[in-house]
Design a protein around this motif. Structure first.
Motif, PDB file in Angstrom:
ATOM      1  N   UNK A 113       0.881  -1.177   0.000  1.00  0.00           N
ATOM      2  CA  UNK A 113       0.000   0.000   0.000  1.00  0.00           C
ATOM      3  C   UNK A 113       0.910   1.215   0.000  1.00  0.00           C
ATOM      4  N   UNK A 114       1.013   1.859  -1.147  1.00  0.00           N
ATOM      5  CA  UNK A 114       1.928   2.993  -1.317  1.00  0.00           C
ATOM      6  C   UNK A 114       1.212   4.032  -2.183  1.00  0.00           C
ATOM      7  N   UNK A 115       0.231   4.698  -1.590  1.00  0.00           N
ATOM      8  CA  UNK A 115      -0.567   5.673  -2.328  1.00  0.00           C
ATOM      9  C   UNK A 115       0.293   6.868  -2.728  1.00  0.00           C
ATOM     10  N   UNK A 116      -0.101   7.504  -3.799  1.00  0.00           N
ATOM     11  CA  UNK A 116       0.674   8.627  -4.319  1.00  0.00           C
ATOM     12  C   UNK A 116       0.852   9.709  -3.263  1.00  0.00           C
ATOM     13  N   UNK A 117       2.101  10.152  -3.090  1.00  0.00           N
ATOM     14  CA  UNK A 117       2.467  11.252  -2.202  1.00  0.00           C
ATOM     15  C   UNK A 117       2.099  10.984  -0.746  1.00  0.00           C
ATOM     16  N   UNK A 122       6.720   8.706  -0.360  1.00  0.00           N
ATOM     17  CA  UNK A 122       7.844   9.617  -0.100  1.00  0.00           C
ATOM     18  C   UNK A 122       9.120   8.830   0.191  1.00  0.00           C
ATOM     19  N   UNK A 123       9.014   7.770   0.981  1.00  0.00           N
ATOM     20  CA  UNK A 123      10.171   6.936   1.294  1.00  0.00           C
ATOM     21  C   UNK A 123      10.686   6.216   0.049  1.00  0.00           C
ATOM     22  N   UNK A 124       9.767   5.726  -0.778  1.00  0.00           N
ATOM     23  CA  UNK A 124      10.169   5.039  -2.005  1.00  0.00           C
ATOM     24  C   UNK A 124      10.892   5.996  -2.955  1.00  0.00           C
ATOM     25  N   UNK A 125      10.393   7.218  -3.045  1.00  0.00           N
ATOM     26  CA  UNK A 125      11.018   8.218  -3.909  1.00  0.00           C
ATOM     27  C   UNK A 125      12.437   8.547  -3.425  1.00  0.00           C
ATOM     28  N   UNK A 126      12.592   8.675  -2.124  1.00  0.00           N
ATOM     29  CA  UNK A 126      13.913   8.989  -1.581  1.00  0.00           C
ATOM     30  C   UNK A 126      14.906   7.871  -1.888  1.00  0.00           C
ATOM     31  N   UNK A 127      14.433   6.626  -1.805  1.00  0.00           N
ATOM     32  CA  UNK A 127      15.310   5.497  -2.128  1.00  0.00           C
ATOM     33  C   UNK A 127      15.703   5.527  -3.598  1.00  0.00           C
ATOM     34  N   UNK A 204      17.106   8.913 -19.520  1.00  0.00           N
ATOM     35  CA  UNK A 204      16.395   9.420 -18.351  1.00  0.00           C
ATOM     36  C   UNK A 204      15.390   8.390 -17.859  1.00  0.00           C
ATOM     37  N   UNK A 205      15.428   8.103 -16.576  1.00  0.00           N
ATOM     38  CA  UNK A 205      14.422   7.245 -15.946  1.00  0.00           C
ATOM     39  C   UNK A 205      13.391   8.149 -15.279  1.00  0.00           C
ATOM     40  N   UNK A 206      12.108   7.890 -15.575  1.00  0.00           N
ATOM     41  CA  UNK A 206      11.025   8.731 -15.054  1.00  0.00           C
ATOM     42  C   UNK A 206      10.159   7.930 -14.086  1.00  0.00           C
ATOM     43  N   UNK A 207       9.916   8.512 -12.929  1.00  0.00           N
ATOM     44  CA  UNK A 207       8.902   8.016 -12.002  1.00  0.00           C
ATOM     45  C   UNK A 207       7.732   8.991 -12.052  1.00  0.00           C
ATOM     46  N   UNK A 208       6.680   8.608 -12.766  1.00  0.00           N
ATOM     47  CA  UNK A 208       5.514   9.477 -12.895  1.00  0.00           C
ATOM     48  C   UNK A 208       4.708   9.463 -11.594  1.00  0.00           C
ATOM     49  N   UNK A 209       4.247  10.623 -11.166  1.00  0.00           N
ATOM     50  CA  UNK A 209       3.424  10.721  -9.963  1.00  0.00           C
ATOM     51  C   UNK A 209       1.988  10.293 -10.268  1.00  0.00           C
ATOM     52  N   UNK A 210       1.364   9.621  -9.285  1.00  0.00           N
ATOM     53  CA  UNK A 210      -0.083   9.363  -9.307  1.00  0.00           C
ATOM     54  C   UNK A 210      -0.554   8.631 -10.557  1.00  0.00           C
ATOM     55  N   UNK A 211       0.158   7.602 -10.957  1.00  0.00           N
ATOM     56  CA  UNK A 211      -0.317   6.814 -12.107  1.00  0.00           C
ATOM     57  C   UNK A 211      -1.627   6.125 -11.780  1.00  0.00           C
ATOM     58  N   UNK A 252       2.084  17.537  -2.340  1.00  0.00           N
ATOM     59  CA  UNK A 252       3.428  17.781  -2.870  1.00  0.00           C
ATOM     60  C   UNK A 252       4.240  18.633  -1.892  1.00  0.00           C
ATOM     61  N   UNK A 253       3.620  19.695  -1.403  1.00  0.00           N
ATOM     62  CA  UNK A 253       4.341  20.587  -0.491  1.00  0.00           C
ATOM     63  C   UNK A 253       4.615  19.903   0.848  1.00  0.00           C
ATOM     64  N   UNK A 254       3.645  19.169   1.361  1.00  0.00           N
ATOM     65  CA  UNK A 254       3.814  18.514   2.661  1.00  0.00           C
ATOM     66  C   UNK A 254       4.914  17.462   2.642  1.00  0.00           C
ATOM     67  N   UNK A 255       5.063  16.770   1.504  1.00  0.00           N
ATOM     68  CA  UNK A 255       6.067  15.708   1.414  1.00  0.00           C
ATOM     69  C   UNK A 255       7.427  16.210   0.929  1.00  0.00           C
TER      70      UNK A 255
END
Length: 495
Positions: A113-117, A122-127, A204-211, A252-255
Motif C-alpha cells: 500500500x503505497x498511495x501517491x504522495x 515519499x520513502x520510495x522516492x527517496x530510495x 532518463x528514468x522517469x517516475x511518474x506521480x499518481x499513475x 506535494x508541499x507537505x512531502x
C-alpha cells in the motif's frame, strides 16, 4: 562462467572442424541470473546439468545438441562485436532492488500500500533518488512531482531517451505493478555507470506521480499534465479521495516533492520506453516471456442515471418502477455485449437513492467502463448498450440519462521502437508476440506526443492490483534482456 564463451584453436579457420565452441551453460538458476549473456529460457538449467564445460566444434555442438539456443554457439568474431555494442546488465541486482522497494509500504498479506504522495511513496522516492545519485545520475523533480534521473550522454545536445513507469500503488496493490518499469530503467543506468560507458544521447528514468489515481483523480494525471493533455492547475487542485481537505498540490508541499522543473520538458524526449507486467493471463498461458504492445486500446467511461419511483418493499410487484432492477439488467447487458463482440465491459460502481432497507430504489447511478481492441469496437459496443438501455427503460417505465464521463483514445506505438524490442528479444533467444494493451499505462499519454513503446512480461495467473501479484525471476530477467539493449540502441549506442 559465461554461457556461450568460446575457445578457438590456433591456426583454425571459421568453418574448420577445429573451430571450437566452449559450451559453458550456467549450472543453476542463480548462475543464469548472474550471467547477463545467459538465455532466460527456463530450460537452460537442464542443459547445464548434463553438459558441463566442453570444447567441441561448433558444427558438432549444433548437431549433437539441436535443442541449444543458437546464441550458445556464436563465433569469437561475432561475440567480440556484440561485446563492443553491449554492456552487462545484472538481473540479480534488478531483482534485489524490486524486493527492497517492495518492503516500503509492505502489507501483512504480502502486498503493498503505497498511495501517491503518502509517507510510503515519499520513502520510495527517496530510495530511488539515492540509487540514482549513486549511479552517477542527475535528479530533477517537476512541478507535478514526477522524478527524472538522467545519465548524461556523450553528446550534450542530444535529446534524452526515457524509460519510465510509477512507484505508487492502489490501496491493495502488488509488488511489481509500476516499480518493475522504473527499476528496469535504473538497472540500465547502473550498468552503464558500472561499465564506465555512455550512450550518445542521455538516458532518463522517469517516475511518474499518481499513475494509479487511487488517491487523486484522474489516474495518470502527472504524465497527462506533462504531455499537455490535462491542465496542470487541475492536476494540482485535485482533492484527496480519502480526505478532500487535502489537494494534490498540498500533498506535494507537505512531502517536499514539489519540484520546480517544467513538466513540459518531457515532451522533448527523443523516445520513451515502458516495461510493465501484463496484468492479464495471455503471456503466461502461452509460455511467452515478452509481449510487444502495438497499441493501447481506447477506453470509454460512462455514467448512467436510472430514475424510477420509490415505494415500500411490501408493495405489489405489478406496476413497480424499480430503478435498481433496471440498472441490474444493464450490468448483465454489458457483460453479454462484451462477450459477443470480443471486448471488455464492466459496471464498476452503483449508488442508490434512497439507500434504505424498506425502500424500492428510485435513483441508481451506474459507472460503466467499455474497451475493445478493434479500432471501431468501442463505437459498436456503445451503440449496442444504448439500444439495450432504450429497450429496458421503455419496458420498465424508468428514465435513463447517459453521460460520457471520460476515457482514453486508442494510441498506436512507434513501429521503429517496437522493432528495436523485437530485435533485442530475438537476439536474447526470447519468444515474443505482438499484442494490444487493454489497460492504460503512462505510455498511453506519452505516446500521444512522443514516439513510445510499451512491453509486457507475464505475471502469475494474470493477477494484478492484488497482494498476490507475482512474477518469476526468469520473467524479470527476460524483460531486462529485451528492453535494455533496445534503449541503448535508441540512445545511439555506446559512445
Amino acid at each position: 562462467m559465461s554461457c556461450g564463451r568460446l575457445a578457438r584453436g590456433r591456426g583454425c579457420r571459421k568453418g574448420d572442424a577445429a573451430f571450437r565452441v566452449r559450451l559453458h551453460a550456467p549450472a543453476s538458476a542463480g548462475d543464469r541470473q548472474r550471467d547477463p549473456a545467459a538465455p532466460a529460457d527456463l530450460h537452460a538449467a537442464a542443459y547445464a546439468r548434463t553438459m558441463g564445460g566442453q570444447d567441441i566444434p561448433i558444427a558438432a555442438a549444433r548437431a549433437r545438441h539441436p535443442e541449444l539456443p543458437p546464441a550458445w554457439c556464436r563465433s569469437p568474431r561475432r561475440l567480440a562485436g556484440e561485446r563492443r555494442m553491449s554492456i552487462p546488465f545484472s538481473p540479480d541486482r534488478f531483482w534485489r532492488s524490486l524486493e527492497e522497494m517492495a518492503r516500503i509500504g509492505a502489507t501483512p498479506d504480502g502486498g503493498v500500500r503505497r498511495l501517491a504522495l503518502s509517507a510510503e511513496d515519499t520513502e520510495a522516492r527517496a530510495l530511488l533518488r539515492d540509487w540514482g545519485l549513486a549511479a552517477g545520475c542527475s535528479v530533477e523533480v517537476d512541478r507535478l512531482g514526477s522524478m527524472y534521473l538522467t545519465y548524461a550522454g556523450a553528446d550534450p545536445g542530444a535529446a534524452p531517451v526515457a524509460v519510465g513507469s510509477h512507484l505508487d500503488s492502489v490501496p491493495t496493490g502488488g509488488r511489481y505493478d509500476g516499480p518493475y518499469g522504473v527499476l528496469l530503467g535504473l538497472e540500465i543506468l547502473r550498468a552503464l555507470h558500472e561499465a564506465g560507458r555512455r550512450t550518445r544521447a542521455p538516458i532518463t528514468v522517469v517516475n511518474w506521480t499518481n499513475e494509479e489515481g487511487s488517491r487523486f483523480s484522474p489516474s495518470m494525471s502527472a504524465s497527462g499534465g506533462a504531455m499537455g493533455l490535462i491542465d496542470e492547475a487541475k492536476v494540482l487542485a485535485a482533492p484527496d479521495n480519502f480526505d478532500p481537505s487535502i489537494t494534490y498540490g498540498d500533498a506535494l508541499r507537505q512531502t517536499g516533492w514539489a519540484g520546480d522543473a517544467d513538466p513540459a520538458m518531457a515532451r522533448n524526449f527523443a523516445a520513451y520506453y515502458e516495461a510493465h507486467i501484463e496484468q492479464g493471463p495471455i503471456l503466461e498461458r502461452e509460455g511467452i516471456p515478452i509481449g510487444i504492445v502495438t497499441h493501447c486500446i481506447g477506453v470509454e467511461q460512462w455514467t448512467l442515471v436510472f430514475t424510477g419511483r420509490d415505494g415500500h418493499v411490501g408493495s405489489p410487484m405489478a406496476g413497480r418502477q424499480d430503478a435498481l432492477a433496471a440498472a441490474s439488467e444493464l450490468v448483465l447487458a454489458l457483460e453479454r455485449i462484451a462477450i459477443a463482440t470480443g471486448g471488455m465491459a464492466t459496471a464498476t460502481r452503483l449508488t442508490l437513492e434512497p439507500d434504505a432497507r424498506g425502500n424500492i430504489p428510485s435513483v441508481v447511478r451506474v459507472a460503466a467502463n467499455i474497451r475493445h481492441p478493434d479500432e471501431d469496437g468501442n463505437a459498436r459496443m456503445t451503440a449496442a448498450f444504448r439500444e439495450d438501455v432504450a429497450e429496458l427503460a421503455a419496458r420498465r417505465g424508468v428514465r435513463v440519462e447517459i453521460e460520457r464521463a471520460g476515457g482514453y483514445p486508442r494510441v498506436p506505438f512507434a513501429p521503429k521502437l517496437l522493432d528495436s524490442l523485437r530485435r533485442a528479444a530475438g537476439a536474447a533467444q526470447l519468444r515474443h508476440r505482438d499484442m494490444p494493451g487493454p489497460i492504460p499505462q503512462d505510455a498511453l499519454h506519452v505516446g500521444i506526443v512522443v514516439p513510445s513503446a510499451l512491453m509486457f512480461i507475464p505475471c502469475d495467473g494474470g493477477v494484478s492490483h492484488h497482494p498476490s501479484e507475482s512474477i518469476s525471476r526468469e520473467w524479470c530477467a527476460a524483460g531486462l534482456a529485451a528492453m535494455g539493449p533496445a534503449v541503448i540502441e535508441a540512445a545511439g549506442g555506446l559512445a
